[in-house]
Motif scaffolding. Structure first.
Motif, PDB file in Angstrom:
ATOM      1  N   PRO A  65     -14.068   8.137  -3.182  1.00  0.00           N
ATOM      2  CA  PRO A  65     -14.033   7.720  -2.196  1.00  0.00           C
ATOM      3  C   PRO A  65     -13.339   8.832  -1.459  1.00  0.00           C
ATOM      4  O   PRO A  65     -12.061   9.141  -1.747  1.00  0.00           O
ATOM      5  CB  PRO A  65     -13.901   6.225  -2.012  1.00  0.00           C
ATOM      6  CG  PRO A  65     -13.969   5.770  -3.166  1.00  0.00           C
ATOM      7  CD  PRO A  65     -13.702   6.705  -4.176  1.00  0.00           C
ATOM      8  N   ARG A  70      -9.664   2.802  -3.843  1.00  0.00           N
ATOM      9  CA  ARG A  70      -9.332   1.398  -3.123  1.00  0.00           C
ATOM     10  C   ARG A  70      -8.232   0.675  -3.788  1.00  0.00           C
ATOM     11  O   ARG A  70      -7.506   0.348  -3.143  1.00  0.00           O
ATOM     12  CB  ARG A  70     -10.646   0.647  -3.148  1.00  0.00           C
ATOM     13  CG  ARG A  70     -10.425  -0.823  -2.314  1.00  0.00           C
ATOM     14  CD  ARG A  70     -10.272  -0.685  -1.186  1.00  0.00           C
ATOM     15  NE  ARG A  70      -9.939  -1.980  -0.282  1.00  0.00           N
ATOM     16  CZ  ARG A  70     -10.023  -2.230   0.764  1.00  0.00           C
ATOM     17  NH1 ARG A  70     -10.540  -1.234   1.824  1.00  0.00           N
ATOM     18  NH2 ARG A  70      -9.652  -3.234   1.509  1.00  0.00           N
ATOM     19  N   ARG A  73      -4.810   2.523  -2.792  1.00  0.00           N
ATOM     20  CA  ARG A  73      -4.743   2.404  -1.438  1.00  0.00           C
ATOM     21  C   ARG A  73      -4.007   0.858  -1.397  1.00  0.00           C
ATOM     22  O   ARG A  73      -3.137   0.677  -0.411  1.00  0.00           O
ATOM     23  CB  ARG A  73      -5.920   2.584  -0.597  1.00  0.00           C
ATOM     24  CG  ARG A  73      -6.254   3.887  -0.643  1.00  0.00           C
ATOM     25  CD  ARG A  73      -7.489   4.399   0.071  1.00  0.00           C
ATOM     26  NE  ARG A  73      -7.714   3.651   1.522  1.00  0.00           N
ATOM     27  CZ  ARG A  73      -8.525   2.940   2.136  1.00  0.00           C
ATOM     28  NH1 ARG A  73      -9.801   2.661   1.459  1.00  0.00           N
ATOM     29  NH2 ARG A  73      -8.465   2.509   3.602  1.00  0.00           N
ATOM     30  N   GLU A  74      -4.815   0.242  -1.968  1.00  0.00           N
ATOM     31  CA  GLU A  74      -4.270  -1.468  -2.052  1.00  0.00           C
ATOM     32  C   GLU A  74      -3.065  -1.503  -2.494  1.00  0.00           C
ATOM     33  O   GLU A  74      -2.195  -2.170  -1.929  1.00  0.00           O
ATOM     34  CB  GLU A  74      -5.072  -2.302  -2.750  1.00  0.00           C
ATOM     35  CG  GLU A  74      -6.439  -2.666  -1.954  1.00  0.00           C
ATOM     36  CD  GLU A  74      -7.531  -3.595  -2.752  1.00  0.00           C
ATOM     37  OE1 GLU A  74      -8.520  -3.814  -2.141  1.00  0.00           O
ATOM     38  OE2 GLU A  74      -7.457  -3.479  -3.798  1.00  0.00           O
ATOM     39  N   THR A  84      -4.612  -2.118   4.086  1.00  0.00           N
ATOM     40  CA  THR A  84      -4.943  -1.019   3.356  1.00  0.00           C
ATOM     41  C   THR A  84      -5.857   0.036   3.976  1.00  0.00           C
ATOM     42  O   THR A  84      -5.863   1.108   3.752  1.00  0.00           O
ATOM     43  CB  THR A  84      -5.922  -1.817   2.386  1.00  0.00           C
ATOM     44  OG1 THR A  84      -5.356  -2.727   1.574  1.00  0.00           O
ATOM     45  CG2 THR A  84      -6.577  -0.470   1.428  1.00  0.00           C
ATOM     46  N   GLU A  85      -6.431  -0.463   5.164  1.00  0.00           N
ATOM     47  CA  GLU A  85      -7.202   0.698   6.000  1.00  0.00           C
ATOM     48  C   GLU A  85      -6.493   1.622   6.713  1.00  0.00           C
ATOM     49  O   GLU A  85      -6.828   2.624   6.918  1.00  0.00           O
ATOM     50  CB  GLU A  85      -8.072  -0.178   7.085  1.00  0.00           C
ATOM     51  CG  GLU A  85      -9.335  -0.894   6.504  1.00  0.00           C
ATOM     52  CD  GLU A  85      -8.784  -2.087   5.711  1.00  0.00           C
ATOM     53  OE1 GLU A  85      -9.597  -2.428   4.788  1.00  0.00           O
ATOM     54  OE2 GLU A  85      -7.637  -2.847   5.740  1.00  0.00           O
ATOM     55  N   ARG A 277      -2.433   4.853 -10.024  1.00  0.00           N
ATOM     56  CA  ARG A 277      -2.303   3.410 -10.044  1.00  0.00           C
ATOM     57  C   ARG A 277      -2.116   2.823 -11.010  1.00  0.00           C
ATOM     58  O   ARG A 277      -1.183   1.744 -10.838  1.00  0.00           O
ATOM     59  CB  ARG A 277      -3.782   3.176  -9.584  1.00  0.00           C
ATOM     60  CG  ARG A 277      -4.224   1.540  -9.355  1.00  0.00           C
ATOM     61  CD  ARG A 277      -5.775   1.353  -9.054  1.00  0.00           C
ATOM     62  NE  ARG A 277      -6.427   1.835 -10.260  1.00  0.00           N
ATOM     63  CZ  ARG A 277      -7.725   1.967 -10.426  1.00  0.00           C
ATOM     64  NH1 ARG A 277      -8.480   1.405  -9.426  1.00  0.00           N
ATOM     65  NH2 ARG A 277      -8.252   2.220 -11.533  1.00  0.00           N
TER      66      ARG A 277
END
Length: 382
Positions: A65, A70, A73-74, A84-85, A277
């Motif tokens: 993405p 995701r 980012r989380e 997160t956004e 991550r």
């Protein structure tokens, strides 16, 4: 000949690489203290994550993405206490800073960027690249950027105040109240505080606080795993922008950054994000403490030699750089060459970072040969 013409700073020519190339071509052994590339091992979990990714389904080898994986980012959002956004994965801190500064210039009324002097050259170079007006505020005798001096320098034409803590090149780490004061100063002039926190794991004072602690809507925090995980070549960074419901132009920064990032990069390397991550989730605090202990020992060894050489120097409370001034020996690119040729140590002249400490040298303590370099400097300047 290294360096820009006399009396002019050069943000277009890659001076770091010129010095490193000169040192590499020297006809003697040289200790490289120019670049900030860590020489220690990354976390074991990072390699584990990369090996695991190699066996993933081929579908996972396609575009990530644009805003970033995701899960990564989380993980960042949870650690930084934000939604997160608000997190955008970038091509290192360099792109994160570029997006923040570009967004400020496009969204805010004005053309001025305010930063410290001395400063990491890429901030100033980026300001020039974007056609903005650069105002550099000299640091005080201890290497700190004083809020009162920033307050005096900013104007209604200011769109961004750029700070870096822990700091390259001075090694200063700002206390939380100072960072929050910078944010308040920027907010009072409808400007953005861009806080580069890439050295956040290298705080030896215990006083580092993120600009995210500021009760202000106009803060963009940038960071990366380049230094903390010793992976400068992986280019996994991030920016935390104000929420989109923030007031006026500040609320536009995130969407502007997402669009510019997508059109420029499409996305950041997917395997690198996945491995980072995994490393975040599986690396304990001991790894970071061991690295800090290594750097603290190097600082002690190096500054002891500077004392013996009669040098004045900054006492780093963060990052892994030392600025020093030697009696009767001006910091110029020409003298850097001499130090390489006759002293066997490569460093950067202060003029590469600004005017306030143009007669100082900057040394990066990211070599296992710090003790040897210290001995060479002591001998050279004795």
């Amino acid at each position: 000949m290294l360096g820009p013409p006399p009396g002019r700073m050069d943000y277009e020519t890659p001076q770091f690489f010129r010095v490193m190339q000169y040192a590499a071509s020297a006809d003697r052994d040289v200790v490289d203290m120019v670049s900030g590339s860590p020489d220690w091992e990354p976390p074991a979990a990072l390699r584990e994550g990369l090996h695991a990714y190699a066996d993933a389904d081929s579908a996972d080898f396609q575009y990530a993405p644009s805003v970033g994986l995701r899960g990564l980012r989380e993980e960042i959002a949870e650690r930084r206490g934000v939604a997160t956004e608000r997190v955008l994965i970038t091509n290192g801190t360099a792109e994160a800073n570029h997006l923040a500064m570009t967004g400020a210039l496009e969204s805010m009324d004005g053309t001025e960027v305010v930063t410290a002097d001395p400063v990491y050259p890429y901030y100033a170079g980026r300001t020039n690249l974007l056609g903005a007006d650069l105002t550099m505020v000299p640091v005080d005798a201890d290497g700190h950027l004083a809020p009162d001096d920033v307050r005096e320098a900013v104007s209604d034409d200011t769109v961004a105040v750029v700070v870096n803590s822990p700091n390259n090149p001075t090694g200063v780490t700002y206390a939380g109240e100072t960072i929050r004061e910078f944010a308040a100063i920027a907010e009072a002039h409808d400007a953005v505080l861009v806080s580069d926190e890439v050295y956040d794991h290298f705080d030896y004072s215990g006083r580092f606080e993120s600009a995210l602690t500021a009760d202000a809507p106009n803060v963009v925090v940038t960071n990366a795993f380049s230094k903390s995980m010793a992976i400068t070549g992986w280019r996994v960074g991030y920016a935390i922008f104000p929420p989109t419901d923030a007031p006026a132009a500040v609320g536009e920064l995130l969407d502007r950054a997402r669009t510019r990032h997508m059109l420029t990069n499409i996305a950041v390397s997917r395997p690198a994000q996945a491995a980072v991550r995994h490393a975040l989730r599986n690396t304990g605090p001991d790894y970071y403490e061991d690295v800090r202990a290594t750097v603290r020992e190097r600082i002690a060894i190096f500054t002891e030699a500077l004392d013996a050489a009669g040098a004045e120097y900054t006492d780093p409370k963060g990052a892994f750089y030392v600025m020093a001034r030697f009696p009767g020996y001006q910091s110029t690119f020409e003298h850097v060459q001499t130090l390489i040729d006759e002293g066997g140590v490569a460093c950067m002249p202060g003029e590469a970072f600004g005017e306030a400490r143009a007669d100082w040298f900057r040394f990066a303590l990211v070599t296992p040969r710090v003790a040897e370099a210290a001995e060479r400097l002591e001998a050279f300047f004795s």
